[in-house]
Design a protein around this motif. Structure first.
Motif, PDB file in Angstrom:
ATOM      1  N   VAL A 171      -4.912  -1.518   8.547  1.00 11.48           N
ATOM      2  CA  VAL A 171      -5.452  -1.122   7.243  1.00 11.48           C
ATOM      3  C   VAL A 171      -6.083   0.262   7.362  1.00 11.48           C
ATOM      4  O   VAL A 171      -5.940   1.103   6.476  1.00 11.48           O
ATOM      5  CB  VAL A 171      -6.474  -2.164   6.737  1.00 11.48           C
ATOM      6  N   TYR A 172      -6.774   0.525   8.461  1.00 12.13           N
ATOM      7  CA  TYR A 172      -7.433   1.813   8.650  1.00 12.13           C
ATOM      8  C   TYR A 172      -6.416   2.949   8.722  1.00 12.13           C
ATOM      9  O   TYR A 172      -6.628   4.020   8.154  1.00 12.13           O
ATOM     10  CB  TYR A 172      -8.312   1.799   9.907  1.00 12.13           C
ATOM     11  N   THR A 173      -5.310   2.716   9.407  1.00 14.52           N
ATOM     12  CA  THR A 173      -4.260   3.726   9.476  1.00 14.52           C
ATOM     13  C   THR A 173      -3.693   3.987   8.088  1.00 14.52           C
ATOM     14  O   THR A 173      -3.462   5.131   7.712  1.00 14.52           O
ATOM     15  CB  THR A 173      -3.152   3.299  10.462  1.00 14.52           C
ATOM     16  N   GLN A 174      -3.485   2.938   7.312  1.00 11.65           N
ATOM     17  CA  GLN A 174      -2.976   3.102   5.954  1.00 11.65           C
ATOM     18  C   GLN A 174      -3.946   3.923   5.106  1.00 11.65           C
ATOM     19  O   GLN A 174      -3.538   4.810   4.366  1.00 11.65           O
ATOM     20  CB  GLN A 174      -2.708   1.748   5.296  1.00 11.65           C
ATOM     21  N   VAL A 175      -5.233   3.657   5.233  1.00 11.14           N
ATOM     22  CA  VAL A 175      -6.247   4.421   4.486  1.00 11.14           C
ATOM     23  C   VAL A 175      -6.222   5.890   4.925  1.00 11.14           C
ATOM     24  O   VAL A 175      -6.272   6.799   4.092  1.00 11.14           O
ATOM     25  CB  VAL A 175      -7.654   3.807   4.680  1.00 11.14           C
ATOM     26  N   GLN A 176      -6.126   6.139   6.216  1.00 12.63           N
ATOM     27  CA  GLN A 176      -6.061   7.510   6.724  1.00 12.63           C
ATOM     28  C   GLN A 176      -4.830   8.230   6.168  1.00 12.63           C
ATOM     29  O   GLN A 176      -4.911   9.390   5.749  1.00 12.63           O
ATOM     30  CB  GLN A 176      -6.035   7.509   8.254  1.00 12.63           C
ATOM     31  N   ALA A 197      -0.034  -1.001   6.306  1.00 11.09           N
ATOM     32  CA  ALA A 197      -1.273  -1.795   6.306  1.00 11.09           C
ATOM     33  C   ALA A 197      -1.105  -3.022   7.199  1.00 11.09           C
ATOM     34  O   ALA A 197      -2.087  -3.535   7.743  1.00 11.09           O
ATOM     35  CB  ALA A 197      -1.651  -2.205   4.892  1.00 11.09           C
ATOM     36  N   GLN A 208      -3.213   7.553   3.397  1.00 15.19           N
ATOM     37  CA  GLN A 208      -3.403   7.824   1.974  1.00 15.19           C
ATOM     38  C   GLN A 208      -4.280   9.064   1.760  1.00 15.19           C
ATOM     39  O   GLN A 208      -4.018   9.858   0.853  1.00 15.19           O
ATOM     40  CB  GLN A 208      -4.010   6.604   1.277  1.00 15.19           C
ATOM     41  N   HIS A 209      -5.276   9.251   2.589  1.00 19.08           N
ATOM     42  CA  HIS A 209      -6.100  10.458   2.482  1.00 19.08           C
ATOM     43  C   HIS A 209      -5.309  11.700   2.871  1.00 19.08           C
ATOM     44  O   HIS A 209      -5.486  12.768   2.269  1.00 19.08           O
ATOM     45  CB  HIS A 209      -7.376  10.324   3.314  1.00 19.08           C
ATOM     46  N   GLU A 238       2.575  -1.448   0.824  1.00 21.41           N
ATOM     47  CA  GLU A 238       2.008  -0.572   1.855  1.00 21.41           C
ATOM     48  C   GLU A 238       2.282  -1.165   3.231  1.00 21.41           C
ATOM     49  O   GLU A 238       1.388  -1.731   3.872  1.00 21.41           O
ATOM     50  CB  GLU A 238       0.507  -0.391   1.626  1.00 21.41           C
TER      51      GLU A 238
END
Length: 177
Positions: free
Chosen positions: A20-25, A16, A27-28, A13
């Protein structure tokens, strides 16, 4: 020195490493995009769009509206921190941001960019392509189709290489003026 565990995560990823927050966003947004595509697939039968009991047309519209707002905010953040990325990757992000920005404003404010007047027809669906199982929106003479926009965002965010992510956004070098 970077821990081997972080490097392994970043290999899978790369974004990340930026945030990390951008990666989580992201993924959503991928998950929401899959739901949009599945609803479109399930809604077209025998060349006809069926809304169904759940009113799939409203569901696709609402989910795509939310996806546009989220995708725009992700690429806006990434383009704001353009020095965190290689020049070629940053250029891809900026190009996508320009493309989706034209659609985001009518979706977010029911206005065209640079105008305080409400748009006619709001941000309504322009056409349905039952063969491609896709919907389109027309904004200022430009046609935006759901599937190609989602595909481009997924390409940019899934095919990024670790070497394209130069810095964590918290340690971003200043942009040149």
């Amino acid at each position: 020195m970077t821990s081997p565990n972080l490097t392994a995560i970043w290999q899978q990823e790369p974004l990340a490493k930026f945030s990390v927050y951008t990666q989580v966003q992201i993924q959503h947004l991928w998950k929401l995009a899959n739901e949009i595509k599945q609803t479109l697939d399930a809604s077209v039968q025998d060349g006809i769009f069926y809304a169904g009991k759940e009113n799939n047309l409203n569901r696709v519209y609402g989910d795509f509206w939310l996806w546009v707002l989220g995708a725009y905010e992700v690429v806006r953040t990434m383009s704001h921190y353009s020095t965190c990325f290689s020049e070629s990757y940053s250029a891809e992000v900026v190009a996508f941001k320009k493309q989706i920005a034209t659609l985001r404003m009518p979706f977010a404010k029911l206005q065209f960019q640079g105008s305080d007047k409400p748009i006619n027809g709001e941000a309504s669906i322009y056409s349905m392509d039952t063969e491609a199982k896709d919907l389109s929106f027309r904004i200022a003479e430009k046609i935006f189709s759901v599937r190609p926009l989602i595909s481009e965002f997924e390409r940019i965010t899934k095919e990024v290489k670790l070497e394209d992510v130069l810095f964590d956004l918290r340690s971003a070098p200043a942009r040149e003026s």
